[in-house]
Motif scaffolding. Sequence first.
Motif, PDB file in Angstrom:
ATOM      1  N   THR C  45      29.509  35.033  67.107  1.00 32.19           N
ATOM      2  CA  THR C  45      30.157  33.731  67.200  1.00 32.19           C
ATOM      3  C   THR C  45      31.368  33.812  68.131  1.00 32.19           C
ATOM      4  O   THR C  45      31.617  32.901  68.919  1.00 32.19           O
ATOM      5  CB  THR C  45      30.581  33.259  65.798  1.00 32.19           C
ATOM      6  N   GLN C  88      28.022  26.987  63.907  1.00 28.09           N
ATOM      7  CA  GLN C  88      27.495  27.569  62.672  1.00 28.09           C
ATOM      8  C   GLN C  88      27.828  26.652  61.483  1.00 28.09           C
ATOM      9  O   GLN C  88      27.058  26.514  60.558  1.00 28.09           O
ATOM     10  CB  GLN C  88      28.138  28.944  62.468  1.00 28.09           C
ATOM     11  N   ASP C 164      24.507  28.474  67.655  1.00 19.54           N
ATOM     12  CA  ASP C 164      24.956  29.474  66.689  1.00 19.54           C
ATOM     13  C   ASP C 164      24.164  29.313  65.393  1.00 19.54           C
ATOM     14  O   ASP C 164      24.477  28.469  64.562  1.00 19.54           O
ATOM     15  CB  ASP C 164      26.462  29.305  66.424  1.00 19.54           C
TER      16      ASP C 164
ATOM     17  N   GLY D 142      30.729  33.548  59.835  1.00 20.55           N
ATOM     18  CA  GLY D 142      29.902  32.716  58.975  1.00 20.55           C
ATOM     19  C   GLY D 142      29.223  33.515  57.866  1.00 20.55           C
ATOM     20  O   GLY D 142      29.261  33.152  56.688  1.00 20.55           O
TER      21      GLY D 142
HETATM   22 MG   LIG Z   1      28.776  33.720  63.378  1.00 22.60          MG
END
Ligand SMILES: [Mg+2]
Lengths: 529, 304, 342, 342
Positions: C45, C88, C164, D142
């Motif tokens: 990310t 995300q 993502d 995440g």
């Molecule tokens: Mg991520």
Amino acid sequence: MTGFSSLFDGGARALLTDPAVWQAVYDTLTTSFLGMIAAVILGGGFALLLTLFNVRGKTALGFLFMLPTMIPPQVTALSWIGMTGPSSALLKAIGLAPPLGSPQPLYSIGGIALLYGVQNAPLVFLSLRAGLLALPRDGVEAARLSGASSWQVLKDIILPLSLPGFVAGAAIAFVSCVGNFGIPAILGIPASIYTLPTLIYSKFAAFGPNTFADVSLLSGLIAILSVIGLTVEDRVLRGRDYRVIGLSGQVAMFRLGNWRLLGELVLWLAIFITLVMPLTALIASSLAPAYGVPLTPATATLDAYREVLFKQTITRTAFFNSVTLSLTTAIGLLVVTVLTGYYLVRSKSRVAPVVSALAEIPYALPGIVLAVALILVFAAPIPIIGISIYGTIWIILVAYFSSFFAVSLKPVVSAFRQLDPSLEEAARLSGAGFGRRLIDIVVPLVAPAAGASVILVFLIACNELTVSAILWSAGTQTLGVAIYNLDDSGSFNLAAALSVLVVIMVIAMMLVLELMAKRLPKGVVPWRS
Amino acid sequence: ADLVVYTSQPNADAQATIDGFKAANPGVDVEWVRDGTPQIMAKLNAEIAAGNPVADVLLIADTVTFERMKAAGQLLAYKSPEAKNFDASLYDADGYYYSTKLITTGIMYNTQAAMKPTSWADLAKPEAKGLVTMPSPVASGAALIHAQTLAGVDGLGWDYYKDLKANGAVAAGGNGGVLKAVASGEKAYGVVVDYMPIREKAKGAPVEFVFPKEGVSAVTEPAAILSSTKHQDNAKKFIDYLLSENGQKIAAGLGYIPARNGIALPAGYPAREEIKLLPLNAADALKNSEKDVKTFSDIFGTKG
Amino acid sequence: MAKLILNRLSKAFEAGGRPAVNDVSLEVRDGGFLALLGPSGCGKTTVLRMIAGFEQPTDGSILLGDRVLADASDMVAPEHRNMAMVFQSYALWPHMSVADNVGYPLKVRGISGQKREQKIREALNAVRLEAYADRRPADLSGGQRQRVALARCLVTEPDVVLLDEPLANLDRHLRQEMEETFREFHARSGATMIYVTHDQAEAMALATDVAVMSEGRLLQVASPQEIYARPEGRLVGGLVGQGAILKWPAALLENRLLDWDMLQQSLSHTDGQDCADILVRPQDVEIAGEGMAATVTSVLFEGERYALKLALGDEQNLRAFSRQPVQVGDRVSIVIRSAWRL
Amino acid sequence: MAKLILNRLSKAFEAGGRPAVNDVSLEVRDGGFLALLGPSGCGKTTVLRMIAGFEQPTDGSILLGDRVLADASDMVAPEHRNMAMVFQSYALWPHMSVADNVGYPLKVRGISGQKREQKIREALNAVRLEAYADRRPADLSGGQRQRVALARCLVTEPDVVLLDEPLANLDRHLRQEMEETFREFHARSGATMIYVTHDQAEAMALATDVAVMSEGRLLQVASPQEIYARPEGRLVGGLVGQGAILKWPAALLENRLLDWDMLQQSLSHTDGQDCADILVRPQDVEIAGEGMAATVTSVLFEGERYALKLALGDEQNLRAFSRQPVQVGDRVSIVIRSAWRL
Ligand SMILES: [Mg+2]
Ligand SMILES: Nc1ncnc2c1ncn2[C@@H]1O[C@H](COP(=O)(O)OP(=O)(O)OP(=O)(O)O)[C@@H](O)[C@H]1O
Ligand SMILES: Nc1ncnc2c1ncn2[C@@H]1O[C@H](COP(=O)(O)OP(=O)(O)OP(=O)(O)O)[C@@H](O)[C@H]1O
Ligand SMILES: [Fe+3]
Ligand SMILES: [Mg+2]
């Protein structure tokens, strides 16, 4: 409020057909509306720049921006008059001072609105800032990646999402303009501009048999005006969803690039005008031996401070009373407003909007009306318990609670509006009951708003004048009363000295808060980023 | 407390008065509340309306208010033994209230002002155009009395006020505001109560006070006992003290013209004989006060 | 459009702390479709956020063609990059309806009226959310939110599309449809796409190139076939496919791609010394009459087949598939049809 | 603990609107592990939220043993249900550190000091986040956030555990580890678990029962093997496994489980009338020398193998796997080893 019903009787027709009353309504509306706009521009601008942009010296700017609320409105008004009038040291220095007796530009609707704006900008600042801090960073980022310029992001994403905070700030600003007395008293009366509070005040001055009825009618008008304001607020916010989805806790930062220096200049200029100028005037008058004496090293004297600090016993009492009253009110109200706010936002009951409107009215009523109502209610001993709180500090506390309920409530409600409900749900499922949840999850999550609420109430209460002016009695003087009384009785330098001491005290308390900042939840201390 | 006093005297003056009383009557615990006359009256009237007035003694600006209260049966009659030292016009024949001092209203000017006014008429001259400020009757008891007094003088009257208005005079706020406006040079001339500019001048402010040659109006800051008092004896002692030689000397020491005969005037004032008081009929003044406020307001565009 | 170049890119969130992204150099050719694979927290990310312009690199630079998008001192603002991203966390705007969310990039570009409506409708069609145009995001299910984010990302014509884990919350059927949509979008627009996913099958199926990261570092970039068939090093070998890594006597392992004969020969030449790491994928393990002995230590039903864990005599573990149910504790013989020396 | 019973449960968000959950009756036995499958937006999260007590059913009731947890008029507050949940959106508290987030349910239960520390550490260990105990959720990736949510869910001893796509953002390896953790937790605590997922393999591997929903309705509940092997109806057949559904002449299809012989026979008896739906899973389609003719319409590399889409002569589509690369457009012959009549 039960006292009010007793106030409504007779004389209404005469009053309502008096064009002067409608002129006052009109003037109240225009000044308050323009004042709100000014406060929104100033306070909103500060909040946006300080929370979202990479300007330097945020802490200092935020800190200083809070202070103008602490300078009594009359002082601000007078220093502005001084600054723009014939004896202005500033204008004299650049040779632009108007000749003796030239008309004062501030004695106008615009002047009143301008000072309303300066006085109430921190309200908007604190309220909006809390809203901005709750914004999820990725929402802003998504908009920028969509190709939106900073301006568009502001317009389409940030403002709509922080609308509850924004509108709450504007609403408090509007309502407090409607109820303000100090500024229109000084700037309006010379130009024959009467707002409802000054009109009410003059009714009291010419006390006659109809006074109570007239005043209650005028108060009713004020209440109507503020309820109209609130209805507008409610309309704006209705039917929208501000619940943040996902994780907030990080604020997106815009880079100002070449504009940064300009932005910083504007911010410091605003601080200079709203804080440094009146404060300088205040300090100057506290050092001058008498009003109008030019201040030079030779004429400067600390006598006023000596008198205020060591001779006047009232000073210590007033400091003690005001600080305890303000702290108690601010913190006590926080407890009440968190509960009420929670109820207002979570409950689907139709009573909720009514409660929120009722909460607002006492704040808009001029202090004199609220105070008289409280006397009517409390002068006799309270029925069942048989104790009379009239004449004690408790009645002032009660007055503060009802008067500042709205100020305390607004930011908290707007923060609740933005809260992601699943955060609380997760706590419930963890087994946390209502109180527990409130303390562990909900309050920390609305910490910036809670902090704003406490600080706002403290600042306003510390300087409160009109309510305590009527309710105080021996031993229960407050700072606002002490300053006003000194000023009113011609001891301008003493009043100024006391004001300076109050500002110093507030700065000291803010510094203490600053030192404690690490131990407080994030975002509570409003000048910290 | 053994005695509660509501007063509109300035803080420091009120404190001095109370201190003097306490020195003369040790052991009496006095509480006092200081505020402008309108606030004091709002507070008191609310208390009365609620059936529980707290004050025992009232010490505020003008007789008119007391006349009204007397008519409403809110005052207690008391014949003070000190009354014999006072001009009969300075107290109520039935003993409902006693004047404690004379506060005259005259003209102050900024020392930079071009013209040095000597009469009320001077303020309507072109030299003073746009430079005059005065307190509004809606904010100051003294100002109302002043307006009513001048309105009754031949050659002045309400026409005089219309002239002033035409000359750009403003009427606003209380005496404190006038003092500041003139001291700061925002206005050159002000109609104001005597003690303020005299005191400020002594401290070095660039102002002068004149007693105009037509004469001055005066309020007398009377004191009275409320009929609802729960501390009658102490209240009477307080009235006696105010009227006593000692009490009057303290008032003089604070810069006021004492009401009692035979006490020297404070520094900065002309001899007592040189101060010409304009007459006023208190009963008429009371009867007409609302009408007069309205007349004044209509002329100056103030509301209320 | 042009090549996207990451040049020795690094990012440390705290000065002096362990960098989240560490010296990553990578070229994505114009119109390429790069899949970024790696364990949770490896910096995927963060790489996307640097490309989008939300984070400033602490070191290195990002170029699009010869235009420097970002380096440690300067940065093109995200709004001037003409990129699009699926976050995300979706990053939907709660105050706007689904249609407004999707239409916002168009609005910003000044497209309005009929044309905008049209495009919004198409995008919502593509994610099967026509019926939800007027809802608020808060009233949608998780997968529906993710699809709104997808639609918003694909509604314009960006130069670079950053995704993502865009399909993490969708069921398999929708996922396949969406993959199809990506493929079409990619073919039609020619945008450069960078795709973060945990689903390797997804990555392999969509991408022209696969990059594997671990702990902030880039381990290998290659075509899907290549990276699957010839992973470099234990880390990539372990990450790509569900293979097990075994220590195997290295004596006779000359090739990198090994068959059962070679493996067996090598085994018999154990001189106790050199061991090599070999990667054995479960589909290459056959339960047969002959072969090595192994014990079944766990059996998981996966629908299509059972996933087995097998223990070899020497405490090493292996994965295998079986279409027939097997019992834990069964002793089986296995043949490793193919293995890869790491 | 006791059985969790959903009794004709319905939920409509808008009065009169299409219900998000429609007449769902279901029993989860004490200590059962139920996987809830269904397309995006079918009402899975809503069911969980009703079980947890966040939404009130508009109709029907929820019982735990004989205790009524909720019906249309009354509801036990969530805090009195002793349940735990992983939210689809994680619902981490941004103002608390990771350790505090995880430890909060313990704190509420009055567990403190050493014991709490210990439990937090264990939970963080289980999700491999020991090193992140002092971070704020906002500073996590995440997948790391999702793992914090997992740890928080498993730190206490709840009667019922609700998991809403708890592994969606994790890579395969972590996923397998977490599945292992769930299995252990389930065995150890005996809690009733309800697991929403889009990953069928995950569902099959973990659950003792699988429930399939669509558009708010419950279609079938059965054991994983059962539901895979014997799906009821087109919807379930289409949802479970990647099978294709073909129309096939029904004349001679007497069994439900069909082999190639039966299918072929039936085909030759086409009298143009009755058609039955049969479900053909890709692993049952073998590319062989003989059999039916088909054209390859798409080929996707999936690492382990290629996923093919095949078009039959009559415009029907089929999926198949191939370990060898195939070209789009190739004509192949296929044999359907096994099929299931729906
Ligand atoms: Mg991520
Ligand atoms: N607050 C709400 N108001 C109105 N409709 C809602 C609300 N929440 C969910 N819905 C609708 O109810 C239906 C079921 O939603 P739910 O969240 O239960 O789906 P789900 O099965 O969990 O899907 P996913 O797999 O995408 O998370 C969806 O169509 C959704 O749009
Ligand atoms: N704002 C931040 N401050 C400090 N550390 C951060 C921050 N954001 C991310 N990190 C750390 O940087 C590392 C990389 O994070 P990143 O979000 O890029 O991971 P990722 O590869 O996307 O993982 P996932 O698959 O779980 O989403 C992680 O260890 C994370 O904890
Ligand atoms: Fe007075
Ligand atoms: Mg869901």
